[in-house]
Design an enzyme around this catalytic site. Structure first.
Site, short mmCIF file in Angstrom:
data_model
loop_
_atom_site.label_atom_id
_atom_site.label_comp_id
_atom_site.label_asym_id
_atom_site.label_seq_id
_atom_site.Cartn_x
_atom_site.Cartn_y
_atom_site.Cartn_z
N GLU A 102 0.81 -1.21 0.00
CA GLU A 102 0.00 0.00 0.00
C GLU A 102 0.84 1.26 0.00
O GLU A 102 1.95 1.29 0.53
CB GLU A 102 -0.91 0.00 1.24
CG GLU A 102 -1.87 -1.16 1.20
CD GLU A 102 -2.91 -1.11 2.31
OE1 GLU A 102 -3.61 -2.11 2.48
OE2 GLU A 102 -3.02 -0.07 2.98
N CYS A 115 3.27 8.24 1.88
CA CYS A 115 3.81 7.20 2.75
C CYS A 115 4.08 5.97 1.87
O CYS A 115 3.15 5.39 1.30
CB CYS A 115 2.77 6.90 3.84
SG CYS A 115 3.33 5.67 5.00
N CYS A 122 6.83 -7.80 6.46
CA CYS A 122 8.02 -7.38 7.23
C CYS A 122 8.43 -8.52 8.14
O CYS A 122 7.58 -9.20 8.71
CB CYS A 122 7.70 -6.13 8.06
SG CYS A 122 9.14 -5.51 8.98
N CYS A 126 7.03 -6.57 14.96
CA CYS A 126 6.68 -5.74 16.10
C CYS A 126 5.27 -6.13 16.55
O CYS A 126 4.40 -6.39 15.71
CB CYS A 126 6.75 -4.26 15.74
SG CYS A 126 8.41 -3.77 15.22
N CYS A 129 1.97 -4.25 15.13
CA CYS A 129 1.95 -3.81 13.73
C CYS A 129 1.33 -4.88 12.85
O CYS A 129 1.78 -6.03 12.85
CB CYS A 129 3.38 -3.51 13.27
SG CYS A 129 3.50 -3.17 11.51
N GLY A 176 6.94 -2.57 5.65
CA GLY A 176 8.30 -3.06 5.57
C GLY A 176 9.31 -2.22 6.34
O GLY A 176 9.03 -1.10 6.76
N GLU A 177 10.48 -2.82 6.53
CA GLU A 177 11.58 -2.13 7.21
C GLU A 177 12.58 -1.69 6.13
O GLU A 177 13.29 -2.51 5.55
CB GLU A 177 12.23 -3.10 8.22
CG GLU A 177 13.56 -2.64 8.78
CD GLU A 177 13.57 -1.20 9.31
OE1 GLU A 177 12.71 -0.84 10.12
OE2 GLU A 177 14.46 -0.43 8.89
N SER A 208 12.18 5.88 8.02
CA SER A 208 11.82 5.46 9.38
C SER A 208 12.32 4.04 9.60
O SER A 208 12.06 3.15 8.78
CB SER A 208 10.30 5.51 9.55
OG SER A 208 9.93 4.93 10.79
N SER A 230 11.80 4.37 15.37
CA SER A 230 10.59 3.89 16.03
C SER A 230 10.97 3.37 17.40
O SER A 230 11.38 2.22 17.55
CB SER A 230 9.98 2.77 15.18
OG SER A 230 9.48 3.31 13.98
N HIS A 232 9.10 3.70 20.75
CA HIS A 232 7.91 3.08 21.36
C HIS A 232 8.04 2.67 22.83
O HIS A 232 7.06 2.19 23.41
CB HIS A 232 7.42 1.87 20.56
CG HIS A 232 7.28 2.12 19.10
ND1 HIS A 232 6.63 3.24 18.60
CD2 HIS A 232 7.72 1.43 18.01
CE1 HIS A 232 6.66 3.19 17.28
NE2 HIS A 232 7.33 2.12 16.90
N CYS A 352 -1.19 4.35 9.87
CA CYS A 352 0.04 3.59 10.16
C CYS A 352 -0.31 2.26 10.81
O CYS A 352 -1.12 2.21 11.71
CB CYS A 352 0.89 4.28 11.22
SG CYS A 352 1.41 5.88 10.82
#
Ligand code: SAH
Ligand code: SF4
Length: 380
Positions: A102, A115, A122, A126, A129, A176-177, A208, A230, A232, A352
């Site tokens: 997306e 974005c 991924c 996490c 997510c 994804g990372e 990010s 990130s 958190h 997100c």
């Protein structure tokens, strides 16, 4: 018919869409052409939105035909587009091999932030997510990454109108990372910032990461993009649970690497954006805010709070507006610049962490939901 046979036997044509300036120059030199051809072709593709070599009128006919036989300009294939009542626009892209990713465009006054996704799924898992819950399928190519920007501009007819700058900011915050798809992400970000392509200022292209430290150290040597991390959680015990990659690269290592990244920038006024997703009762208490304020003391940053965006069976809840305000206030009182990310595109699931794709195969979705339920039971 002859053509059909020829094309089915021809080797795969190389997609020029994702090539950085250096790569495209090397491509033309290898064809025995002059380097400046790369610049001409880049302008056609990224300034004018042209994908058909036959329309590239400042190239000779022989070169246009040669290009058509060995190369192509192939944007991503749009599965569907969704327009939110608040102006947010989301594209679901069907990638080769069958997965979906997306891209979301979020207009805001004079700005519009795109974005962008970097992987199908991924691997970092996490706990909060939905992309992570999907598992990892594959890296996107550089063409599939920059293609998201190409098609966002194309969908507003902005190429034809000569208003290619309909996108003012890009954040690598989709699925994804990005640091686990290093070369393709770097090539795509180079194009975002290159005047011959999109010419977006380096301050307005943001990567990010959840904290892949060795890759971030490498990035410091070659990239001028802005950086978001990130975080958190204000301590390793909690972050280990939320962001499993923390077990390999704990908070101290990540903060040192991020500081090193901005120290390496020529432009010395830059800061790191610290992202902090707030989950009710998990990391949103006053003691967490105080600990975070202490942790980031002397760290050049601004803080972006993201109220958790729910998805089915996540096991987490979004904190109340009051809880978010209280958390925000503690940090502001400690002297930080703190923004709260507003949720956009709610009606089209574009926020997100919700980027999982509605059109997933039903069996797989059922499986995912089952495994999430099992996880939720284990945690309960
Ligand atoms: N993999 C990168 C970039 C993509 S995620 C990273 O983790 O930084 C972009 C941001 O959205 C990250 O800060 C991520 O932690 C956050 N995010 C993920 N799931 C979320 C959710 N359900 N609600 C709110 N934010 C979420
Ligand atoms: Fe991957 Fe980022 Fe989601 Fe973590 S938050 S699973 S790193 S996309």
């Amino acid at each position: 018919m002859e053509q059909l046979i020829a094309s089915s036997e021809a080797p795969a044509r190389v997609n020029l869409l994702g090539m950085s300036r250096a790569q495209l120059e090397a491509f033309f030199l290898e064809l025995g052409e002059k380097r400046f051809r790369a610049q001409q072709v880049m302008k056609w593709i990224h300034h004018q939105g042209v994908t058909d070599f036959a329309l590239m009128s400042n190239l000779g006919k022989a070169l246009r035909e040669r290009l058509a036989s060995v190369a192509e300009v192939r944007p991503p294939q749009v599965e569907s587009r969704h327009d939110s009542a608040d102006g947010t626009r989301k594209w679901l892209i069907r990638v080769e091999g069958g997965g979906l990713v997306e891209t979301v465009l979020i207009p805001d006054g004079n700005r519009a932030t795109l974005c962008v996704s970097s992987q199908v799924g991924c691997s970092l898992d996490c706990s909060f997510c939905s992309t992570g819950k999907q598992g990892f399928q594959r890296d996107l190519s550089a063409a599939e990454i920059i293609g998201q920007l190409w098609l966002a501009i194309d969908s507003y007819d902005a190429f034809q109108a000569g208003k290619g700058r309909v996108v003012t900011n890009v954040v690598m915050m989709g699925m994804g990372e990005p640091l686990l798809n290093f070369d393709n992400v770097v090539a795509a970000m180079d194009l975002m910032m290159d005047d011959l392509a999109y010419g977006i200022s380096k301050r307005r292209v943001t990567l990010s990461t959840s904290g892949v430290v060795p890759a971030l150290d490498r990035l410091a040597e070659i990239s001028e993009a802005s950086l978001a991390i990130s975080l958190h959680a204000p301590n390793d015990a909690l972050r280990d649970q939320l962001v499993p990659v923390n077990r390999r690269y704990p908070i101290r290592m990540l903060l040192d690497s991020a500081r090193n990244y901005i120290d390496a920038q020529r432009d010395q006024k830059r800061v790191v954006t610290v992202e902090y997703t707030l989950m009710a009762g998990v990391n949103d208490q006053r003691e967490h805010a105080l600990e975070l304020a202490q942790l980031l003391r002397d760290f050049p940053c601004k803080i972006n709070l993201i109220p958790f965006n729910p998805f089915p069976n996540s096991g987490y809840e979004r904190p109340s507006g009051n809880a978010v305000s209280r958390f925000w206030q503690v940090l502001v009182d400690a002297g930080y610049i703190v923004t709260v990310r507003t949720t956009r595109g709610d009606d089209i699931d574009a926020a997100c962490g919700q980027l999982v794709g509605e059109v997933v195969d039903r069996t797989r979705r059922a499986e995912r939901h089952r495994s999430r339920n099992e996880q939720a039971e284990v945690t309960a």
